[in-house]
Design a protein around this motif. Structure first.
Motif, PDB file in Angstrom:
ATOM      1  N   ARG A   1       0.801  -1.222   0.000  1.00 51.03           N
ATOM      2  CA  ARG A   1       0.000   0.000   0.000  1.00 51.03           C
ATOM      3  C   ARG A   1       0.831   1.268   0.000  1.00 51.03           C
ATOM      4  O   ARG A   1       0.322   2.330  -0.343  1.00 51.03           O
ATOM      5  N   TRP A   2       2.068   1.170   0.457  1.00 52.61           N
ATOM      6  CA  TRP A   2       2.898   2.368   0.611  1.00 52.61           C
ATOM      7  C   TRP A   2       4.233   2.181  -0.097  1.00 52.61           C
ATOM      8  O   TRP A   2       4.750   1.076  -0.192  1.00 52.61           O
ATOM      9  N   CYS A   3       4.816   3.302  -0.492  1.00 57.47           N
ATOM     10  CA  CYS A   3       6.127   3.249  -1.136  1.00 57.47           C
ATOM     11  C   CYS A   3       7.182   2.755  -0.152  1.00 57.47           C
ATOM     12  O   CYS A   3       8.127   2.091  -0.537  1.00 57.47           O
ATOM     13  N   SER A   4       6.988   3.087   1.113  1.00 57.71           N
ATOM     14  CA  SER A   4       7.929   2.673   2.147  1.00 57.71           C
ATOM     15  C   SER A   4       7.193   2.474   3.459  1.00 57.71           C
ATOM     16  O   SER A   4       6.470   3.363   3.908  1.00 57.71           O
ATOM     17  N   MET A   5       7.383   1.333   4.053  1.00 62.87           N
ATOM     18  CA  MET A   5       6.771   1.067   5.350  1.00 62.87           C
ATOM     19  C   MET A   5       7.400   1.969   6.419  1.00 62.87           C
ATOM     20  O   MET A   5       6.729   2.377   7.360  1.00 62.87           O
ATOM     21  N   GLN A   6       8.678   2.328   6.236  1.00 60.73           N
ATOM     22  CA  GLN A   6       9.378   3.136   7.237  1.00 60.73           C
ATOM     23  C   GLN A   6       8.892   4.588   7.248  1.00 60.73           C
ATOM     24  O   GLN A   6       8.979   5.248   8.270  1.00 60.73           O
ATOM     25  N   SER A   7       8.396   5.099   6.142  1.00 58.13           N
ATOM     26  CA  SER A   7       7.948   6.495   6.132  1.00 58.13           C
ATOM     27  C   SER A   7       6.432   6.566   5.997  1.00 58.13           C
ATOM     28  O   SER A   7       5.724   6.749   6.980  1.00 58.13           O
ATOM     29  N   CYS A   8       5.898   6.398   4.809  1.00 56.00           N
ATOM     30  CA  CYS A   8       4.459   6.560   4.588  1.00 56.00           C
ATOM     31  C   CYS A   8       3.627   5.538   5.369  1.00 56.00           C
ATOM     32  O   CYS A   8       2.601   5.888   5.951  1.00 56.00           O
ATOM     33  N   GLY A   9       4.054   4.303   5.389  1.00 53.55           N
ATOM     34  CA  GLY A   9       3.318   3.274   6.129  1.00 53.55           C
ATOM     35  C   GLY A   9       3.302   3.544   7.622  1.00 53.55           C
ATOM     36  O   GLY A   9       2.266   3.427   8.285  1.00 53.55           O
ATOM     37  N   ALA A  10       4.449   3.926   8.171  1.00 57.61           N
ATOM     38  CA  ALA A  10       4.529   4.219   9.604  1.00 57.61           C
ATOM     39  C   ALA A  10       3.666   5.428   9.966  1.00 57.61           C
ATOM     40  O   ALA A  10       2.980   5.419  10.998  1.00 57.61           O
ATOM     41  N   ARG A  11       3.678   6.471   9.130  1.00 62.78           N
ATOM     42  CA  ARG A  11       2.841   7.646   9.399  1.00 62.78           C
ATOM     43  C   ARG A  11       1.358   7.291   9.378  1.00 62.78           C
ATOM     44  O   ARG A  11       0.582   7.739  10.220  1.00 62.78           O
ATOM     45  N   ALA A  12       0.940   6.477   8.408  1.00 59.89           N
ATOM     46  CA  ALA A  12      -0.459   6.083   8.300  1.00 59.89           C
ATOM     47  C   ALA A  12      -0.881   5.259   9.522  1.00 59.89           C
ATOM     48  O   ALA A  12      -1.962   5.476  10.086  1.00 59.89           O
ATOM     49  N   LYS A  13      -0.040   4.341   9.928  1.00 60.95           N
ATOM     50  CA  LYS A  13      -0.373   3.523  11.101  1.00 60.95           C
ATOM     51  C   LYS A  13      -0.429   4.369  12.368  1.00 60.95           C
ATOM     52  O   LYS A  13      -1.288   4.167  13.220  1.00 60.95           O
ATOM     53  N   MET A  14       0.469   5.347  12.475  1.00 63.18           N
ATOM     54  CA  MET A  14       0.452   6.232  13.645  1.00 63.18           C
ATOM     55  C   MET A  14      -0.816   7.088  13.659  1.00 63.18           C
ATOM     56  O   MET A  14      -1.433   7.281  14.704  1.00 63.18           O
ATOM     57  N   ARG A  15      -1.232   7.582  12.503  1.00 59.37           N
ATOM     58  CA  ARG A  15      -2.480   8.371  12.427  1.00 59.37           C
ATOM     59  C   ARG A  15      -3.674   7.536  12.850  1.00 59.37           C
ATOM     60  O   ARG A  15      -4.539   7.990  13.599  1.00 59.37           O
ATOM     61  N   ARG A  16      -3.724   6.287  12.379  1.00 63.70           N
ATOM     62  CA  ARG A  16      -4.840   5.414  12.765  1.00 63.70           C
ATOM     63  C   ARG A  16      -4.803   5.122  14.262  1.00 63.70           C
ATOM     64  O   ARG A  16      -5.842   5.096  14.931  1.00 63.70           O
ATOM     65  N   TYR A  17      -3.621   4.910  14.805  1.00 66.93           N
ATOM     66  CA  TYR A  17      -3.476   4.646  16.248  1.00 66.93           C
ATOM     67  C   TYR A  17      -3.958   5.837  17.056  1.00 66.93           C
ATOM     68  O   TYR A  17      -4.711   5.702  18.019  1.00 66.93           O
ATOM     69  N   ARG A  18      -3.538   7.039  16.669  1.00 64.15           N
ATOM     70  CA  ARG A  18      -3.933   8.245  17.393  1.00 64.15           C
ATOM     71  C   ARG A  18      -5.422   8.528  17.276  1.00 64.15           C
ATOM     72  O   ARG A  18      -6.026   9.067  18.184  1.00 64.15           O
ATOM     73  N   ALA A  19      -6.016   8.154  16.144  1.00 64.67           N
ATOM     74  CA  ALA A  19      -7.459   8.356  15.944  1.00 64.67           C
ATOM     75  C   ALA A  19      -8.282   7.471  16.860  1.00 64.67           C
ATOM     76  O   ALA A  19      -9.393   7.837  17.241  1.00 64.67           O
ATOM     77  N   ARG A  20      -7.719   6.332  17.261  1.00 68.14           N
ATOM     78  CA  ARG A  20      -8.438   5.455  18.194  1.00 68.14           C
ATOM     79  C   ARG A  20      -8.335   6.023  19.565  1.00 68.14           C
ATOM     80  O   ARG A  20      -9.078   6.040  20.409  1.00 68.14           O
TER      81      ARG A  20
END
Length: 166
Positions: free
Chosen positions: A147-166
């Motif tokens: 889903r992301w070009c890089s799990m270390q940058s875009c993927g990590a940011r997306a997962k952090m946003r979802r975590y914070r939204a919960r």
């Protein structure tokens, strides 16, 4: 921006063209002489190259299951006007599509897409899900569900946003 290795074969051309625009800072390599030289473009060629780039990006977003980022000319419409010819190798009879004019970016991209279709690799070239990225990458995951070009940058940011939204 991805740390992944380049797409295989001629798909590297498509990936490279799409990645001439770095959305986050808004830097467009086609604005520079060096960036244009990478694709044998003149300044007059840039508007058509940008149109092709964004149509490619829309197709790569679709490969990843994402909606288009903006209205674009359908990629098929652009590629339909690419001058190509069929070549046949005298030694082994292998056939391929080749650009009529090797310097024409549209023809080189059309030939690359045709080669990738035959090889079964076209659907693996995708654009990053992150709205501020959309960087092209070749999905080498076993299931082809990256889903992301890089799990270390875009993927990590997306997962952090979802975590914070919960």
């Amino acid at each position: 921006m991805s740390a992944r290795s380049a797409a295989p074969g001629s798909l590297a051309l498509v990936e490279s063209l799409v990645n001439t625009l770095d959305i986050r800072p808004g830097a467009d390599a086609l604005d520079t002489a060096e960036g244009r030289a990478r694709f044998s473009l003149t300044e007059d060629d840039v508007p058509a190259a940008r149109e092709l780039r964004e149509s490619l990006r829309a197709a790569l977003l679709a490969h990843a299951g994402h909606p288009p980022h903006a209205p674009v000319t359908p990629l098929g419409d652009l590629l339909a006007s690419a001058p190509l010819r069929v070549t046949v190798d005298a030694a082994d009879g292998a056939a391929a599509l080749a650009p009529v004019d090797g310097a024409c970016l549209l023809s080189r991209v059309a030939a690359a897409v045709a080669e990738a279709l035959v090889a079964g690799t076209w659907q693996r070239l995708k654009a990053c899900e992150a709205e501020d990225c959309h960087w092209a990458y070749y999905d080498r995951s076993p299931a082809g569900r990256g889903r992301w070009c890089s799990m270390q940058s875009c993927g990590a940011r997306a997962k952090m946003r979802r975590y914070r939204a919960r």
